[in-house]
Design a protein around this motif. Structure first.
Motif, short mmCIF file in Angstrom:
data_model
loop_
_atom_site.label_atom_id
_atom_site.label_comp_id
_atom_site.label_asym_id
_atom_site.label_seq_id
_atom_site.Cartn_x
_atom_site.Cartn_y
_atom_site.Cartn_z
N LEU A 130 38.56 50.61 42.75
CA LEU A 130 38.65 49.15 42.85
C LEU A 130 37.44 48.57 43.57
O LEU A 130 36.89 47.53 43.18
N THR B 295 35.49 46.22 40.75
CA THR B 295 36.09 44.89 40.71
C THR B 295 35.39 43.96 41.70
O THR B 295 34.73 44.41 42.64
N GLU C 125 38.88 38.93 42.79
CA GLU C 125 39.93 39.25 41.82
C GLU C 125 41.20 39.70 42.54
O GLU C 125 41.16 40.42 43.54
N ASN D 63 39.61 43.17 47.71
CA ASN D 63 40.35 42.33 46.77
C ASN D 63 41.43 41.51 47.47
O ASN D 63 41.95 41.90 48.51
N GLN E 278 44.51 39.78 38.19
CA GLN E 278 43.62 40.47 37.25
C GLN E 278 43.93 41.96 37.11
O GLN E 278 43.63 42.55 36.09
N TYR E 279 44.55 42.55 38.16
CA TYR E 279 44.81 44.00 38.12
C TYR E 279 46.20 44.30 38.68
O TYR E 279 46.68 43.63 39.61
N GLU F 135 44.43 46.62 33.91
CA GLU F 135 43.78 45.31 33.86
C GLU F 135 44.64 44.37 33.04
O GLU F 135 45.18 44.76 31.99
#
Length: 559
Positions: A453, A457, A461, A479, A522-523, A556
């Motif tokens: 991650l 990413t 996000e 994140n 987003q994830y 995702e």
């Protein structure tokens, strides 16, 4: 007497060696349990290098601050699009900037700063004590020894808990209704050095008070201006420490006016000026949070006094010896003596009845441990004077008939009393060998997933997961998460319910899609705890697997 004088001539050289040794060895001693847990992590798991629950979200703040050279950042534990940008304490901002420049990750930098700041703390304490006792190296030695090694008698409570309840934590659960002692049962500077985010503002506070004392002693306004500068930095670093600083200065001004008829109004102007900007900023930011109403509820629970036996156990010898020392200082009525009396009274007031914190919009107002270490310093100075007072009276005969004790025996008794406080430090170290926080150990595969991650990413996000991963992801990847921390995630109960609901096997796809859209996810992080809920993300057409290992999958969102 001649022997004492001859010793005092060589004392400064020995003293600095002692100070340097102490300032280095104490942070190292407190590092040993870390090495133990690195070697004794549960099978298949890794120790993340952190003891305490709170220290992880400090890593999230530092990680956020490492993304740019700015000083305002979003809350990584709040995925709301309207989450206001906030100022993290100066220490975490500085850690983030060092991370940005050097590329060093948070945990090694955290421990390096812990050792460095711990050493600096004791050097500042030594500098302060040298100014207080300029002509008496023996007093400097005694007061520095008390500052570095002496604690209270909390080890007595530890034994009682084990004897009656089998272990300390079960005993504390039974005991806490009649005492708040556990929050501050180790208020020594020895234990303070384990927490660099407290040491940093504590050093700034000591420097501010050092220059305030010099300025008011010597009538030098440049020292007052320097003090105000350190006051501003303290307010930018930690509000609880800054409240201590402000309480001490205000109490000194009040007592100087009452006892010495000296009005320090000119000296107060720079200090007040250093308080206004950070306080105004804090009130502005607090007004942006919808969950601030909790502060009012906490305020209603603050009318109490801490029991006397808690003070005796927590500060022990320092508290007892400070009584004759305080008596002597009240009789002297010099600016310096009034200053340390003011320090003790000001922090005592904060420890017992601090109503102002919740009114200023600062959550968790009852955290006496933030004031406990500050209370220890004036007790050290006063108890050093009390130590000398008792020693002289025990052998002089001016108080106890004929002075019923020889000098050597008096020294031995006072030294034995000092030794009775040392076990509390060892109890604190033993406690570090108890299993750390639930979050301190994670599977190796989870570390690998966090690394993916972090590398693949963007920090902006949003990742959806359950609480444990949600707490750690902002620390190691940067994140945002929907839910991860009880205090830092707004409406945490609702967010907890939402994340739990997403991973339940009986939740409809329509409901899951709504959650994803509401928080712009987003994830999806699908680790050991998420998979136990029953949800099968591979059956969802709007999710695409982008990472997998034996324990963790990351999907995702394709919407």
């Amino acid at each position: 007497m001649k022997r004492f004088e001859s010793l005092s001539k060589i004392y400064p050289i020995k003293m600095i060696h002692y100070v340097l040794f102490t300032s280095i060895i104490i942070p190292i001693i407190l590092s040993i349990p870390l090495l133990y847990w690195y070697q004794h992590a549960p099978e298949g798991m890794v120790f993340l290098g952190i003891y305490q629950y709170d220290e992880f979200y400090y890593g999230a703040w530092s990680h956020e601050a490492s993304e740019s050279f700015g000083f305002l950042f979003a809350n990584p534990y709040d995925a709301s699009s309207n989450s206001p940008k906030v100022y993290y304490y100066l220490y975490f901002n500085l850690l983030g900037k060092i991370m940005l420049i050097t590329g060093i990750s948070f945990i090694p930098l955290w421990h390096a700063s812990r050792i460095i700041l711990g050493s600096i703390l004791f050097l500042i304490i030594y500098k302060f004590l040298k100014y207080i006792f300029p002509d008496n190296e023996r007093k400097v030695f005694i007061s520095f020894t008390l500052a570095a090694w002496s604690s209270g008698w909390s080890w007595i409570l530890f034994i009682i808990m084990i004897a009656f309840y089998g272990d300390f934590y079960t005993g504390y659960t039974q005991y806490k209704d009649i005492s708040r002692f556990y929050d501050w049962w180790m208020p020594s500077h020895f234990t303070l050095t384990l927490y660099p985010h407290w040491v940093f503002p504590f050093c700034l506070m000591l420097l501010s008070l050092y220059y305030w004392l010099r300025g008011t002693n010597e009538n030098k306004y440049n020292f007052i201006l320097i003090s105000a500068g350190f006051s501003l930095l303290t307010w930018s670093s930690h509000y609880f420490t800054a409240f201590s600083l402000t309480a001490i200065v205000f109490m000194h001004v009040i007592l100087s006016a009452l006892l010495n008829k000296r009005i320090l109004w000119k000296e107060m102007i720079p200090i007040i000026s250093s308080i206004i900007p950070p306080m105004a900023w804090n009130l502005y930011i607090t007004s942006k949070f919808e969950s601030v109403a909790i502060v009012v509820a906490q305020f209603r629970q603050l009318v109490f006094s801490i029991p006397l036996y808690d003070y005796i156990l927590a500060w022990g010898l320092l508290l007892i010896l400070a009584i004759p020392g305080g008596y002597l200082y009240l009789r002297e009525r010099t600016n310096q003596s009034i200053f340390f009396i003011s320090w003790a009274i000001g922090i005592f007031a904060l420890l017992n009845h601090f109503y102002i914190t919740p009114l200023l919009g600062i959550a968790h107002p009852f955290q006496p441990s933030h004031y406990a270490n500050t209370f220890a310093f004036p007790l050290i100075v006063l108890s050093t004077e009390g130590f000398y007072f008792l020693y002289k009276k025990l052998i002089s005969g001016k108080t106890f008939s004929q002075g019923f004790m020889k000098p050597k025996r008096a020294k031995q008794i006072l030294f034995i009393l000092f030794l009775t406080t040392i076990p509390s430090n060892f109890v604190f170290i033993i406690d570090l060998y108890q299993e750390p926080t639930y979050y301190a150990f994670i599977y190796k595969e989870e570390v690998d997933a966090f690394n993916w991650l972090n590398e693949n990413t963007d920090d902006s996000e949003v990742v959806l997961c359950l609480k444990k991963a949600g707490y750690l992801i902002p620390v190691f990847t940067g994140n945002k998460v929907v839910y991860g921390h009880d205090a830092l995630t707004p409406f945490n109960d609702e967010r907890d319910r939402i994340t739990q609901r997403f991973f339940d096997d009986d939740t409809s796809e329509l409901e899951r899609v709504e959650i994803i859209e509401n928080f712009e996810v987003q994830y999806i992080y699908f680790g050991p705890w998420e998979s136990a809920k029953g949800f099968d993300p591979e059956a969802s057409i709007y999710l695409q697997e982008v990472y997998t290992n034996e324990r963790v999958k990351i999907f995702e969102v394709l919407m």
